[in-house]
Motif scaffolding. Sequence first.
Motif, PDB file in Angstrom:
ATOM      1  N   PRO A  60       0.763  -1.462  -0.141  1.00 36.66           N
ATOM      2  CA  PRO A  60       0.256  -0.121  -0.092  1.00 36.66           C
ATOM      3  C   PRO A  60       0.230   1.843  -0.083  1.00 36.66           C
ATOM      4  CG  PRO A  60      -0.517  -1.442   1.332  1.00 36.66           C
ATOM      5  CD  PRO A  60       0.372  -2.072   1.207  1.00 36.66           C
ATOM      6  N   GLY A  61       0.078   2.490  -0.198  1.00 37.13           N
ATOM      7  CA  GLY A  61       0.799   3.277  -0.569  1.00 37.13           C
ATOM      8  C   GLY A  61       1.146   3.650   0.488  1.00 37.13           C
ATOM      9  N   LYS A  62       0.737   3.725   2.001  1.00 42.22           N
ATOM     10  CA  LYS A  62       1.426   4.434   3.040  1.00 42.22           C
ATOM     11  C   LYS A  62       2.718   3.027   3.427  1.00 42.22           C
ATOM     12  CE  LYS A  62       0.412   3.338   8.195  1.00 42.22           C
ATOM     13  NZ  LYS A  62       0.910   2.484   8.214  1.00 42.22           N
ATOM     14  N   ARG A  63       2.781   2.237   3.006  1.00 37.94           N
ATOM     15  CA  ARG A  63       4.041   1.645   3.541  1.00 37.94           C
ATOM     16  C   ARG A  63       4.971   1.689   2.516  1.00 37.94           C
ATOM     17  NH1 ARG A  63       5.755   0.147   7.314  1.00 37.94           N
ATOM     18  NH2 ARG A  63       5.585  -2.549   7.320  1.00 37.94           N
ATOM     19  N   GLN A  64       4.684   1.539   1.230  1.00 35.46           N
ATOM     20  CA  GLN A  64       5.675   2.131   0.434  1.00 35.46           C
ATOM     21  C   GLN A  64       6.802   3.752   1.456  1.00 35.46           C
ATOM     22  OE1 GLN A  64       4.534   3.174  -3.674  1.00 35.46           O
ATOM     23  NE2 GLN A  64       3.726   1.164  -4.128  1.00 35.46           N
ATOM     24  N   ALA A  65       5.645   4.436   1.957  1.00 31.23           N
ATOM     25  CA  ALA A  65       6.817   5.309   1.793  1.00 31.23           C
ATOM     26  C   ALA A  65       7.460   5.115   3.381  1.00 31.23           C
ATOM     27  CB  ALA A  65       5.738   6.608   2.373  1.00 31.23           C
ATOM     28  N   GLU A  66       7.063   4.170   3.917  1.00 28.87           N
ATOM     29  CA  GLU A  66       7.324   3.862   5.072  1.00 28.87           C
ATOM     30  C   GLU A  66       9.102   3.438   4.660  1.00 28.87           C
ATOM     31  OE1 GLU A  66       3.231   3.527   7.980  1.00 28.87           O
ATOM     32  OE2 GLU A  66       4.376   2.172   6.995  1.00 28.87           O
ATOM     33  N   VAL A  67       8.962   1.964   3.748  1.00 28.53           N
ATOM     34  CA  VAL A  67       9.891   1.918   3.512  1.00 28.53           C
ATOM     35  C   VAL A  67      11.353   2.693   2.857  1.00 28.53           C
ATOM     36  CG1 VAL A  67      10.434  -0.232   1.856  1.00 28.53           C
ATOM     37  CG2 VAL A  67       8.389  -0.553   3.251  1.00 28.53           C
ATOM     38  N   ALA A  68      10.439   3.086   2.355  1.00 31.71           N
ATOM     39  CA  ALA A  68      11.524   3.917   0.931  1.00 31.71           C
ATOM     40  C   ALA A  68      12.509   5.189   1.983  1.00 31.71           C
ATOM     41  CB  ALA A  68      10.807   4.826   0.092  1.00 31.71           C
ATOM     42  N   SER A  69      11.000   5.600   3.105  1.00 29.27           N
ATOM     43  CA  SER A  69      11.825   6.456   4.492  1.00 29.27           C
ATOM     44  C   SER A  69      13.117   5.579   5.788  1.00 29.27           C
ATOM     45  CB  SER A  69      10.613   6.693   4.940  1.00 29.27           C
ATOM     46  OG  SER A  69      11.425   7.399   6.643  1.00 29.27           O
ATOM     47  N   ALA A  70      12.928   4.698   5.619  1.00 28.85           N
ATOM     48  CA  ALA A  70      13.314   3.463   6.177  1.00 28.85           C
ATOM     49  C   ALA A  70      14.984   3.100   5.198  1.00 28.85           C
ATOM     50  CB  ALA A  70      13.486   2.618   6.375  1.00 28.85           C
ATOM     51  N   LEU A  71      15.029   3.165   3.887  1.00 28.98           N
ATOM     52  CA  LEU A  71      15.923   2.909   3.239  1.00 28.98           C
ATOM     53  C   LEU A  71      17.061   3.766   2.519  1.00 28.98           C
ATOM     54  CD1 LEU A  71      13.860   1.072   0.883  1.00 28.98           C
ATOM     55  CD2 LEU A  71      15.754  -0.109   1.636  1.00 28.98           C
ATOM     56  N   GLU A  72      18.456   2.986   3.124  1.00 26.69           N
ATOM     57  CA  GLU A  72      19.635   3.806   2.823  1.00 26.69           C
ATOM     58  C   GLU A  72      19.120   4.511   1.160  1.00 26.69           C
ATOM     59  OE1 GLU A  72      21.397   4.954   4.848  1.00 26.69           O
ATOM     60  OE2 GLU A  72      21.161   3.555   6.501  1.00 26.69           O
TER      61      GLU A  72
END
Length: 456
Positions: free
Chosen positions: A200-212
């Motif tokens: 989901p878009g929400k999780r995409q944003a959270e994963v992108a935020s956590a990635l280097e």
Amino acid sequence: MGAGVGWGAGVSYAAVVRIFVARLAGTAVFDPVGDQIGRVRDVVVALRPNDPPRVHGLVVEVQPRRRVFLPITRVTSIEADAVIFTGSINLRRFEKHATETLALGELLDLTVELDGQRVTVLDLAMEQGRTAEWLVTKVAVLRGGTGRGLRRRRGETVVVDWAEVTGFGVVQRDQGAASLLAAFEETRPADLANVLRHLPGKRQAEVASALEDERLADVLEELPERDQIGILGRLDAERAADVLAAMDPDDAADLLQDLPTAEAEALLARMEPREAAPVRRLLTYAENTAGGMMTSRPVVLPPHATVAEALAEIRRKDVTPAVAAQVYVARPPVDTPTGRYLGVAHFQRLLREPPSSLVGGAIDATVDPIRPDLPLPEVTSFLATYNLVAAPVVDELGRLVGAVTVDDVLDHLLPSDWRERDERPAGPEVPDPDSPGYDPSGAGPTSDGGPDGGEG
């Protein structure tokens, strides 16, 4: 069926079959005759108000990058490095039902409550009950940890019963993604990109935020344009510019071409001038030309460099196989656009030369460079004619400005939506040769997924 490697001590193979779902990420899936048909990407569960979640099945990625549903009732064995199923698998694209939840994609990293204390979900364990039904019965949580993302500090890890934890049904605004990313730590960028775009878009944003930045850049390069734009748009402008700078200049240029001119220019202005310069140069070329496809970061050395130095350069982890196939030789400066271009030295030739010899003596004089304005069909013909995986691109001043690699060419030859091919109609099911009515021609028995849900 062997028990998975777990968080807690004292789990007996004989006493309980307990599988920690994060350990399943990337596990190979085999059909009844032993052929690998894909890899596990997630576990589909159904949350229930007063009972442990019921496991419906596995999300399996089959080639070409299609996510399908494998009912848990057809899984006959789960080992550390293999999942084996019986019967057939429906190759229709997986679509999650409204009542279903992805254990890896949606439940890991949730903040829940244990004994009145807020804890973070690290993993979930599923067990097979006496009725052969699979349930999520245990939760591995981090108690006392601080921080977010991949920089989260260690606390105490405990494994507790599902009933002891509350808060799984609550939607959280900032979930984090450390445990999800840990599950896919060894996954190639293209495969992580496929995982990311199905969240989901929400999780995409959270994963992108956590990635280097570097990892996110690698993943963005493997996503369809609309997903690239969507994820980049969720980042603040400074972070977006940093990620663009970490991308290969040709991929960054392709992405910026899809943005409104003002937005693209604003991002370029936030990049360091030395990082923005090669991207700006690439934006001056037409898209389906050698200049529009090329990478501006090939391996370039002066003629007095040694073969040992050349081999050290192409051994770098950040150099792709296509780029590493040959070393370009030019007069200083060796950053593109270089000094006068002299020629190319293929890595196979370099392997045959003494390490102390000079790369200038290993140049293949039979490979002519191409011009930046050479159109895609002619670039393709050039590579095919001379059996090359890359070609040097030289400007009118005789300077090397980049190199076109075979993967660049394929990216432009394929349909624009090729990264979304899992949404196209599927082929036949994977058949079970031991099932009634098995047809060796490949038709095999069919199935609608049964009552296990998630049949897509």
